[in-house]
Design an enzyme around this catalytic site. Structure first.
Site, PDB file in Angstrom:
ATOM      1  N   ILE A  38       1.095   4.740   5.136  1.00 14.72           N
ATOM      2  CA  ILE A  38       0.587   3.667   5.996  1.00 14.72           C
ATOM      3  C   ILE A  38       1.711   2.697   6.343  1.00 14.72           C
ATOM      4  CG2 ILE A  38      -1.081   1.792   6.201  1.00 14.72           C
ATOM      5  CD1 ILE A  38      -2.254   4.628   6.285  1.00 14.72           C
ATOM      6  N   GLY A  39       2.640   2.480   5.421  1.00 14.32           N
ATOM      7  CA  GLY A  39       3.796   1.639   5.723  1.00 14.32           C
ATOM      8  C   GLY A  39       4.616   2.202   6.871  1.00 14.32           C
TER       9      GLY A  39
ATOM     10  N   GLU B 230       5.674  -3.285   0.907  1.00 15.38           N
ATOM     11  CA  GLU B 230       5.795  -2.976  -0.525  1.00 15.38           C
ATOM     12  C   GLU B 230       4.950  -1.735  -0.750  1.00 15.38           C
ATOM     13  OE1 GLU B 230       5.095  -2.314  -4.260  1.00 15.38           O
ATOM     14  OE2 GLU B 230       3.598  -3.839  -3.825  1.00 15.38           O
TER      15      GLU B 230
ATOM     16  N   GLY C 162       0.820  -1.205   0.000  1.00 10.48           N
ATOM     17  CA  GLY C 162       0.000   0.000   0.000  1.00 10.48           C
ATOM     18  C   GLY C 162       0.853   1.253   0.000  1.00 10.48           C
ATOM     19  N   SER C 163       0.334   2.296   0.594  1.00  9.24           N
ATOM     20  CA  SER C 163       0.988   3.604   0.523  1.00  9.24           C
ATOM     21  C   SER C 163       2.180   3.690   1.470  1.00  9.24           C
ATOM     22  CB  SER C 163      -0.008   4.714   0.865  1.00  9.24           C
ATOM     23  OG  SER C 163      -0.323   4.689   2.246  1.00  9.24           O
ATOM     24  N   THR C 164       3.098   4.591   1.140  1.00  9.50           N
ATOM     25  CA  THR C 164       4.266   4.831   1.991  1.00  9.50           C
ATOM     26  C   THR C 164       3.838   5.329   3.369  1.00  9.50           C
ATOM     27  OG1 THR C 164       5.696   5.285   0.095  1.00  9.50           O
ATOM     28  CG2 THR C 164       6.380   6.185   2.217  1.00  9.50           C
TER      29      THR C 164
ATOM     30  N   CYS D 265       1.692  -0.234  -8.312  1.00  7.68           N
ATOM     31  CA  CYS D 265       2.818   0.379  -7.595  1.00  7.68           C
ATOM     32  C   CYS D 265       4.030   0.581  -8.500  1.00  7.68           C
ATOM     33  CB  CYS D 265       3.206  -0.484  -6.390  1.00  7.68           C
ATOM     34  SG  CYS D 265       1.949  -0.562  -5.109  1.00  7.68           S
TER      35      CYS D 265
END
Length: 254
Positions: free
Chosen positions: A33-34, A51, A29-31, A85
């Site tokens: 949320i990572g 990822e 997902g998004s940076t 992505c």
């Protein structure tokens, strides 16, 4: 045993990440949320694999084959409606080929048939939601307002689905949001370059580093260029072709 627990990230996802019975987290997902997941997992010493976002560059060298590059780079961004992505959302073309490759990609984009995903004749379906449609259109508008040239597309399609026309933006600067931020839609920015040092600097000039591709007939150029590109995967004369038997990952904020 595979256990599927469905729900929104802020509720179900957060509960899974925080639960003491979960030893390993794998997230795509998004940076943003990572980064949040990493901050939650760190105090508990949980392992995690992330990822995250991308803004992948496609680099077309002066000796590349236009018949390969035009459809290949077009599908590098327009495949899966750009909701990928690894989408090749930045196209850098050597100035000698720029006036050949870019009009070809623009023509390819104009001829993509939009429609319902289950219709056999459809080549590109809608985006995942109205919210994502508005987000993508907002990026296109910001690019045009910042001085980018709308070469094709750029509009919603009046339909029951959340469609956005395949879009190509020229005359962009590296500081523009459309060049720096992940759009996650069918939006390509195109830029000419003059030499390898120039294109390496531009290709690496984002916070992301997931994928990249090089388009050339010279394998020596490939070997010189690949180590200089800050990306987890670098393809040659193709883009976004995955082999699950080999490692896949990114660097920097990807």
């Amino acid at each position: 045993v595979v256990n599927i627990v469905s729900g929104f990230g802020e509720t179900v996802g957060a509960a899974l990440v925080e639960h003491p019975g979960v030893d390993k987290i794998a997230f795509t997902g998004s940076t943003e949320i990572g980064q949040l997941i990493a901050s939650i997992a760190a105090p508990a010493l949980k392992r995690y694999t992330l990822e995250l976002g991308g803004k992948s560059a496609m680099v077309v060298l002066a000796d590349a084959d236009p018949e390969t590059c035009i459809p290949g780079t077009a599908m590098g961004i327009f495949g899966n409606h750009g909701q990928n992505c690894c989408a090749g959302s930045r196209l850098y073309v050597h100035r000698d080929l720029f006036d050949t490759i870019v009009p070809g990609v623009v023509d390819f984009a104009r001829n993509i048939k939009l429609g319902a995903a289950l219709e056999p004749a459809t080549e590109m379906g809608p985006l995942v939601s109205r919210g994502q449609q508005e987000r993508v259109l907002g990026y296109i508008e910001s690019g045009v307002n910042d001085g980018a040239e709308l070469l094709t597309g750029g509009h919603a399609v009046q339909s029951t689905g959340a469609y956005v026309e395949p879009t190509v933006l020229g005359n962009v600067r590296r500081d523009m949001k459309v060049v720096q931020e992940e759009i996650f839609g069918p939006v390509l920015v195109v830029t000419p370059f003059d030499d390898l040092d120039d294109v390496v600097e531009q290709a690496n000039a984002t916070k992301y580093g997931l994928g990249a591709s090089i388009w050339t007939r010279d394998v020596q150029q490939v070997h010189r260029l690949i180590p200089r590109l800050k990306a987890g995967t670098v393809w040659v004369n193709t883009h976004n072709v995955l082999d699950l038997a080999v490692p896949f990952g990114g660097v920097k904020h990807s």
